[in-house]
Design a protein around this motif. Structure first.
Motif, PDB file in Angstrom:
ATOM      1  N   GLY A  99      30.823 -67.952 -23.109  1.00 50.56           N
ATOM      2  CA  GLY A  99      31.214 -69.278 -22.646  1.00 50.56           C
ATOM      3  C   GLY A  99      32.580 -69.286 -22.018  1.00 50.56           C
ATOM      4  O   GLY A  99      33.217 -70.344 -21.879  1.00 50.56           O
ATOM      5  N   LYS A 100      33.053 -68.103 -21.599  1.00 49.05           N
ATOM      6  CA  LYS A 100      34.374 -68.000 -20.968  1.00 49.05           C
ATOM      7  C   LYS A 100      34.156 -67.628 -19.501  1.00 49.05           C
ATOM      8  O   LYS A 100      33.826 -66.481 -19.189  1.00 49.05           O
ATOM      9  N   THR A 101      34.340 -68.591 -18.621  1.00 52.18           N
ATOM     10  CA  THR A 101      33.998 -68.384 -17.220  1.00 52.18           C
ATOM     11  C   THR A 101      35.025 -69.049 -16.305  1.00 52.18           C
ATOM     12  O   THR A 101      35.912 -69.784 -16.744  1.00 52.18           O
ATOM     13  N   ARG A 102      34.864 -68.775 -14.997  1.00 49.70           N
ATOM     14  CA  ARG A 102      35.617 -69.471 -13.961  1.00 49.70           C
ATOM     15  C   ARG A 102      34.618 -70.005 -12.934  1.00 49.70           C
ATOM     16  O   ARG A 102      33.420 -69.692 -13.007  1.00 49.70           O
ATOM     17  N   GLY A 136      39.242 -63.636 -15.802  1.00 53.21           N
ATOM     18  CA  GLY A 136      38.917 -64.994 -16.234  1.00 53.21           C
ATOM     19  C   GLY A 136      37.527 -65.139 -16.822  1.00 53.21           C
ATOM     20  O   GLY A 136      37.185 -66.209 -17.334  1.00 53.21           O
ATOM     21  N   TRP A 137      36.739 -64.081 -16.759  1.00 54.06           N
ATOM     22  CA  TRP A 137      35.408 -64.081 -17.353  1.00 54.06           C
ATOM     23  C   TRP A 137      35.441 -63.317 -18.677  1.00 54.06           C
ATOM     24  O   TRP A 137      36.219 -62.391 -18.849  1.00 54.06           O
ATOM     25  N   GLY A 138      34.576 -63.688 -19.606  1.00 49.61           N
ATOM     26  CA  GLY A 138      34.602 -63.114 -20.944  1.00 49.61           C
ATOM     27  C   GLY A 138      33.879 -61.798 -21.073  1.00 49.61           C
ATOM     28  O   GLY A 138      34.470 -60.722 -21.053  1.00 49.61           O
ATOM     29  N   LYS A 139      32.557 -61.872 -21.176  1.00 45.69           N
ATOM     30  CA  LYS A 139      31.760 -60.666 -21.444  1.00 45.69           C
ATOM     31  C   LYS A 139      30.353 -60.856 -20.903  1.00 45.69           C
ATOM     32  O   LYS A 139      29.803 -61.954 -20.995  1.00 45.69           O
ATOM     33  N   GLY A 140      29.781 -59.800 -20.355  1.00 41.86           N
ATOM     34  CA  GLY A 140      28.414 -59.924 -19.851  1.00 41.86           C
ATOM     35  C   GLY A 140      28.053 -58.803 -18.914  1.00 41.86           C
ATOM     36  O   GLY A 140      28.524 -57.657 -19.055  1.00 41.86           O
ATOM     37  N   CYS A 141      27.208 -59.116 -17.927  1.00 38.91           N
ATOM     38  CA  CYS A 141      26.751 -58.124 -16.956  1.00 38.91           C
ATOM     39  C   CYS A 141      26.493 -58.829 -15.627  1.00 38.91           C
ATOM     40  O   CYS A 141      26.421 -60.061 -15.568  1.00 38.91           O
ATOM     41  N   VAL A 142      26.338 -58.032 -14.561  1.00 38.87           N
ATOM     42  CA  VAL A 142      26.271 -58.577 -13.209  1.00 38.87           C
ATOM     43  C   VAL A 142      25.102 -57.950 -12.452  1.00 38.87           C
ATOM     44  O   VAL A 142      24.872 -56.737 -12.534  1.00 38.87           O
ATOM     45  N   PHE A 143      24.408 -58.798 -11.685  1.00 39.57           N
ATOM     46  CA  PHE A 143      23.279 -58.353 -10.874  1.00 39.57           C
ATOM     47  C   PHE A 143      23.580 -58.634  -9.402  1.00 39.57           C
ATOM     48  O   PHE A 143      23.932 -59.758  -9.037  1.00 39.57           O
ATOM     49  N   PHE A 197      30.668 -56.076 -17.986  1.00 31.88           N
ATOM     50  CA  PHE A 197      32.102 -56.358 -17.942  1.00 31.88           C
ATOM     51  C   PHE A 197      32.516 -56.903 -19.301  1.00 31.88           C
ATOM     52  O   PHE A 197      31.708 -57.438 -20.055  1.00 31.88           O
ATOM     53  N   TRP A 198      33.814 -56.773 -19.596  1.00 35.65           N
ATOM     54  CA  TRP A 198      34.370 -57.292 -20.856  1.00 35.65           C
ATOM     55  C   TRP A 198      35.866 -57.459 -20.645  1.00 35.65           C
ATOM     56  O   TRP A 198      36.549 -56.522 -20.217  1.00 35.65           O
ATOM     57  N   GLU A 199      36.345 -58.615 -20.955  1.00 37.91           N
ATOM     58  CA  GLU A 199      37.745 -58.946 -20.661  1.00 37.91           C
ATOM     59  C   GLU A 199      38.737 -58.048 -21.380  1.00 37.91           C
ATOM     60  O   GLU A 199      39.899 -57.947 -20.962  1.00 37.91           O
ATOM     61  N   GLU A 203      22.558 -62.916   3.799  1.00 39.07           N
ATOM     62  CA  GLU A 203      22.898 -63.473   2.486  1.00 39.07           C
ATOM     63  C   GLU A 203      22.595 -62.496   1.360  1.00 39.07           C
ATOM     64  O   GLU A 203      21.513 -61.924   1.293  1.00 39.07           O
ATOM     65  N   ASN A 204      23.565 -62.336   0.486  1.00 37.29           N
ATOM     66  CA  ASN A 204      23.429 -61.517  -0.712  1.00 37.29           C
ATOM     67  C   ASN A 204      23.628 -62.394  -1.940  1.00 37.29           C
ATOM     68  O   ASN A 204      24.467 -63.301  -1.930  1.00 37.29           O
ATOM     69  N   GLU A 205      22.884 -62.099  -2.975  1.00 38.09           N
ATOM     70  CA  GLU A 205      22.950 -62.898  -4.204  1.00 38.09           C
ATOM     71  C   GLU A 205      23.598 -62.092  -5.318  1.00 38.09           C
ATOM     72  O   GLU A 205      23.250 -60.929  -5.563  1.00 38.09           O
ATOM     73  N   ILE A 206      24.546 -62.709  -5.990  1.00 33.35           N
ATOM     74  CA  ILE A 206      25.180 -62.115  -7.172  1.00 33.35           C
ATOM     75  C   ILE A 206      24.961 -63.070  -8.335  1.00 33.35           C
ATOM     76  O   ILE A 206      25.287 -64.254  -8.247  1.00 33.35           O
ATOM     77  N   ILE A 207      24.382 -62.556  -9.410  1.00 34.52           N
ATOM     78  CA  ILE A 207      24.177 -63.355 -10.626  1.00 34.52           C
ATOM     79  C   ILE A 207      24.983 -62.731 -11.760  1.00 34.52           C
ATOM     80  O   ILE A 207      24.851 -61.534 -12.045  1.00 34.52           O
ATOM     81  N   VAL A 208      25.815 -63.536 -12.376  1.00 39.63           N
ATOM     82  CA  VAL A 208      26.617 -63.116 -13.525  1.00 39.63           C
ATOM     83  C   VAL A 208      25.996 -63.717 -14.783  1.00 39.63           C
ATOM     84  O   VAL A 208      25.772 -64.933 -14.850  1.00 39.63           O
ATOM     85  N   PHE A 209      25.708 -62.871 -15.757  1.00 37.29           N
ATOM     86  CA  PHE A 209      25.299 -63.351 -17.083  1.00 37.29           C
ATOM     87  C   PHE A 209      26.500 -63.206 -18.004  1.00 37.29           C
ATOM     88  O   PHE A 209      27.054 -62.113 -18.151  1.00 37.29           O
ATOM     89  N   GLU A 210      26.916 -64.317 -18.619  1.00 37.53           N
ATOM     90  CA  GLU A 210      28.109 -64.327 -19.467  1.00 37.53           C
ATOM     91  C   GLU A 210      27.738 -64.888 -20.835  1.00 37.53           C
ATOM     92  O   GLU A 210      27.041 -65.884 -20.928  1.00 37.53           O
ATOM     93  N   THR A 211      28.198 -64.235 -21.917  1.00 37.87           N
ATOM     94  CA  THR A 211      27.728 -64.587 -23.261  1.00 37.87           C
ATOM     95  C   THR A 211      28.724 -65.366 -24.104  1.00 37.87           C
ATOM     96  O   THR A 211      28.346 -65.930 -25.139  1.00 37.87           O
TER      97      THR A 211
END
Length: 581
Positions: free
Chosen positions: A566-569, A520-527, A536-538, A556-564
């Protein structure tokens, strides 16, 4: 102190020694798992481990060296020795390995006219500066001084690339003057023309191939002067690139036969024993008719999976090796668990345009400049301007642009241009008010790691942006290597449909390996806790990103998704099984 020499065979302390080696790239595996992978290598019957050494990781900026954490080559070598394994090191400035720019540092490309892997004095000077530091780290671990290192390699598959004899001799001499005393090898494609261009005096020629062992060794025999026959890269699988339709796998039955024949006739290094992961932006690319960037997983259909699990191929290879040497009893000392942490809702989100100035100080220029000219190696770069003289946006072309461009007018998506689309003019029909924002987000998809295109791997926009037939000037350039993700301010504005950052948290009481499903996500990277676990890339084939347990912590752990795109959930899912296609 020991001795390793090459005559008609390999000899360890005067006795014949059969090299049964497996490739493990320390820089693709979290260091907490090195012991586990090496124990599994030994338990399969291997007596040696082989690794490349990536220049771009150890010297990310000119004169700035790193040998800590995942780059602690000395710790890796010592761990192997503690387990009774010998080591083959491949410290060539170029490693290929489906790795970003073949392991060469991107800052080389900031110099106009740079020539790679030939007798070009500026390149050789940079190599010498690197070797002055690197060789001091690894020379003490040679077998002659009580260490486990028995062989080192000069260059890498050079016969595929060029035939500059003076360059090869210079590379050999730099190693020996730097203190390398163990025998040297070269490795090339198993064809006469490759070996003609890639072998040199004072180094044993070896071959890289994945099938037809007898035929390949017959060719190699012509070059070894009666010396041993070795396949330095026995390709047991292959790598995946985005959009290739499915995970690549090898033919197990044929592979087992080839290994048996290899051990009957000579020596082997299994490529890969474990492939590991292209963390961060470190995937390489190939370019034949089009750009084919490699996926984040470097599973390679290896003997261990990307996450270190034993496969049927491992068991079949162990059976073959047992015909040639006794298989040792090995206790695996690292407890590795897997866990599905479930569905995580997004906690905060913010648009890239809102936090640009938090992440990057813009460099103003009349004309756009490439990443390398701005001192950037990896990631993204955003070029910002305003449309002050244009009436409409009807035609657009980016000159000397790589690799992928998301175009925005008035902070609205207009088009995306990728690879070959960047070589021609794009017709558009975009209206706007005079003075509208004009933004181009460029992504470096991973520099080509093989062939002559390597000298043309500047990323971003290197020449100009042509709008309606004329060059458009006056740019603010935001370098976005995303190595400062902690500066993203999630209190700022978020707009749907634009590049953005998405923050998730997960509270855990036990750390375990897990896999991030990006459906459900388009394209980007994850931290993950600030560590870039990759792209990642759909379009696949990879559908989940591997998160090793050592990247997580209790609490607590933090996950940040950068998506380029505009395709997200509103969610991501952490599962307990991989899915690489």
């Amino acid at each position: 102190m020991g001795n390793f020499e090459i005559t008609d065979n390999f000899y360890l302390d005067g006795k014949p020694f059969q090299i049964i080696s497996g490739a493990i790239h320390y820089f693709r595996i979290v260091p907490e798992y090195w012991q586990d992978r090496l124990e599994k290598l030994k338990a399969m019957g291997c007596n040696t481990v082989e690794t490349y050494i990536p220049w771009n990781m150890h010297e990310p900026k000119k004169g700035e060296f790193h040998f800590e954490g995942m780059l602690d080559i000395e710790r890796f070598v010592k761990t192997a020795q503690e387990l009774g394994l010998y080591v083959i090191l491949r410290p060539s400035p170029y490693i290929c390995a489906e790795w970003e720019f073949g392991g060469l540092p991107a800052w080389l490309l900031a110099e106009d006219g740079m020539k790679l892997r030939v007798s070009y004095p500026p390149f050789l000077k940079h190599v010498q500066d690197y070797y002055d530091v690197l060789l001091k780290k690894i020379v003490p671990y040679q077998i002659n001084y009580g260490g486990p290192v028995i062989l080192m390699q000069v260059e890498n598959e050079y016969g595929y690339y060029a035939n500059d004899r003076e360059y090869l001799l210079a590379m050999r001499d730099k190693m020996q003057k730097g203190g390398v005393v163990v025998p040297l090898v070269t490795s090339d494609g198993p064809f006469e023309e490759n070996l003609n261009g890639g072998h040199l005096e004072g180094a044993l020629p070896t071959g890289n191939f994945g099938s037809k062992t007898e035929e390949r060794f017959e060719v190699l025999k012509k070059y070894t002067d009666g010396g041993p026959l070795m396949c330095t890269e026995f390709w047991v699988g292959w790598f995946d690139h985005w959009g290739n339709g499915g995970h690549m796998t090898g033919n197990l039955e044929e592979s087992v036969k080839d290994l048996d024949k290899m051990l009957e006739l000579g020596h082997v290094n299994i490529y890969m024993f474990e492939g590991g992961t292209n963390f961060g932006f470190m995937n390489g690319s190939n370019y034949y008719d089009e750009l084919t960037p490699d996926v984040t997983s470097y599973d390679y259909d290896a003997l261990l999976t990307e996450a270190g699990q034993i496969t049927e191929k491992y068991r079949r290879y162990r059976d073959v090796i047992a015909k040639y040497r006794e298989i040792p009893e090995v206790t695996f000392t690292t407890e590795i668990k897997r866990k599905a942490y479930g569905t995580l809702p997004v906690k905060e989100k913010v648009s890239l345009f809102s936090v640009l100035d938090d992440l990057s100080a813009p460099v103003e220029s009349s004309f756009p400049q490439s990443m390398e000219k701005l001192g950037q190696n990896y990631g993204y770069i955003l070029y910002h301007s305003t449309l002050d003289t244009e009436e409409k946006l009807e035609k657009l072309r980016l000159w000397e642009a790589n690799d992928r461009a998301n175009i925005f007018v008035d902070q609205k998506p207009v088009t995306t241009l990728y690879d070959l689309e960047l070589l021609k003019e794009k017709e558009l029909d975009v209206t706007f008010e005079r003075g509208a924002d004009f933004d181009i987000l460029m992504e470096n998809m991973g520099r080509v790691n093989f062939g002559p295109r390597m000298e043309h791997q500047r990323k971003g926009i290197g020449q100009c942006v042509q709008v309606n037939g004329h060059m458009h000037n006056h740019w603010k350039q935001y370098t976005l290597p995303l190595d400062n993700i902690e500066k993203v301010d999630f209190s700022k504005e978020y707009k749907e449909g634009l590049p953005g950052f998405y923050r998730f948290t997960v509270d855990i009481d036990e750390t375990a390996d897990t896999f991030l499903d990006f459906e459900g996500w388009g394209k980007g990277c994850v931290f993950v806790n600030g560590f870039n676990i990759g792209r990642f890339w759909e379009i696949g084939p990879q559908k989940r990103l591997y998160i090793p347990a050592p990247l997580l912590k209790k609490g607590e752990n933090e996950i940040i998704v950068f998506e380029t795109e505009g395709k997200t959930r509103d969610t991501i899912v952490l599962k307990d099984e991989p899915d690489i296609g």
